[in-house]
Write an enzyme that holds these catalytic residues in place. Structure first.
Site, PDB file in Angstrom:
ATOM      1  CG  ASP A   1     -62.291  -9.846  38.140  1.00 40.56           C
ATOM      2  OD1 ASP A   1     -62.903  -9.940  39.218  1.00 40.56           O
ATOM      3  OD2 ASP A   1     -61.458  -8.947  37.895  1.00 40.56           O
TER       4      ASP A   1
ATOM      5  CE1 TYR B   1     -58.369  -3.699  36.773  1.00 41.75           C
ATOM      6  CE2 TYR B   1     -59.671  -5.527  35.952  1.00 41.75           C
ATOM      7  CZ  TYR B   1     -58.905  -4.964  36.945  1.00 41.75           C
ATOM      8  OH  TYR B   1     -58.671  -5.680  38.090  1.00 41.75           O
TER       9      TYR B   1
ATOM     10  CE  LYS C   1     -61.905  -6.490  40.458  1.00 37.18           C
ATOM     11  NZ  LYS C   1     -61.748  -6.683  39.003  1.00 37.18           N
TER      12      LYS C   1
ATOM     13  CG  HIS D   1     -60.577  -1.851  41.962  1.00 38.15           C
ATOM     14  ND1 HIS D   1     -60.589  -1.636  40.608  1.00 38.15           N
ATOM     15  CD2 HIS D   1     -59.643  -2.813  42.167  1.00 38.15           C
ATOM     16  CE1 HIS D   1     -59.706  -2.429  40.024  1.00 38.15           C
ATOM     17  NE2 HIS D   1     -59.112  -3.151  40.937  1.00 38.15           N
TER      18      HIS D   1
END
Length: 276
Positions: free
Chosen positions: A46, A51, A76, A107
């Protein structure tokens, strides 16, 4: 290696119930850490555009030699890209080096923007084009789910929300499941805070397990998908071994009783960070 249980999503796609999350994993360390996770036995990874480590995830997948169809990859949509979701998705695919993802999520709803239903309609097109095997949402509260269902034609496959023993969001989880939406827990260990709970440590001692294994076994027992994070191979393997632990109803109930409203993440009703 423990056999990882799978859940079947509302469109028939199978998802490993125990996955590996890369939130806050530095981009320069992501490939190594994900390679270690894949070596430990994880097949569900994931990540998220926010990120900034999708490229590392993709590099680890490419280096692993594991057939693509054996992996489940989630990413996401960033909050600040809800108005350009198609382009954002293509950028994620490029960063990952993949032709498709297994799950693509919005998200956060960011209700102040008023764009999440528009973004959902774009995700439906991505799903229709088979570029994502399933689509879903993250951090969506009851009203956000209702808005998505009213605006779209596809029921989200997953709602990824903060869930751990001291913050269970029971009503939201029940609402999601009543709609056929699987619940996936991020921060499944409360970012470590819940590992010290006396109920958890007592159960761990009784079963010769780690506190993390007890909490992850609780997630599995309650039908929740969980994506713990670790940077060490030993801990990765320990977490996976939670799949071999069975908790009885009394143990599950004792962990359920730890609920005290201890949210560790943002509040989806007001969170409005762009993630850019």
């Amino acid at each position: 290696m423990s056999q990882i249980p799978h859940l079947t999503l509302n469109n028939g796609v199978s998802i490993p119930q125990l996955g590996f999350g890369v939130f806050q994993v530095p981009p320069e360390e992501t490939q190594r850490i994900v390679e270690d996770a894949l070596e430990a036995g994880y097949r569900h990874i994931d990540t998220a555009a926010a990120y900034r480590n999708e490229a590392g995830v993709g590099a680890a997948i490419a280096a692993s030699g594991i057939p693509r169809e054996e992996l489940f990859v989630t990413t996401k949509l960033r909050n600040g890209e809800q108005g350009s979701a198609h382009e954002a998705f293509q950028n994620s695919l490029k960063a990952l080096g993949l032709d498709y993802v297994d799950l693509y999520l919005i998200h956060w709803p960011v209700p102040a923007q008023g764009l999440y239903t528009e973004a959902w309609q774009v995700l439906e097109k991505i799903y229709g084009n088979k570029e994502a095997r399933a689509i879903g949402v993250s951090n969506f509260l009851e009203g956000h789910l209702d808005s998505v269902l009213a605006a779209g034609d596809v029921v989200p496959a997953v709602n990824q929300i903060e869930v751990h023993p001291t913050f269970q969001q029971t009503a939201l989880a029940e609402k999601s499941r009543s709609l056929g939406i699987a619940v996936e827990a991020y921060s499944p260990l409360g970012q470590g805070a819940d590992l010290q709970a006396s109920t958890v440590t007592a159960l761990a001692e009784e079963r010769n397990a780690t506190p993390a294994q007890i909490i992850l076994a609780w997630h599995l027992a309650t039908g929740t998908i969980a994506i713990p994070k670790s940077s060490t191979p030993e801990r990765m393997q320990e977490n996976l071994a939670a799949a071999s632990i069975t908790l009885d109803e009394a143990a599950v109930a004792s962990i359920n009783a730890l609920e005290d409203g201890s949210r560790v993440g943002g509040d989806p009703a007001t969170a409005a960070h762009s993630q850019l």
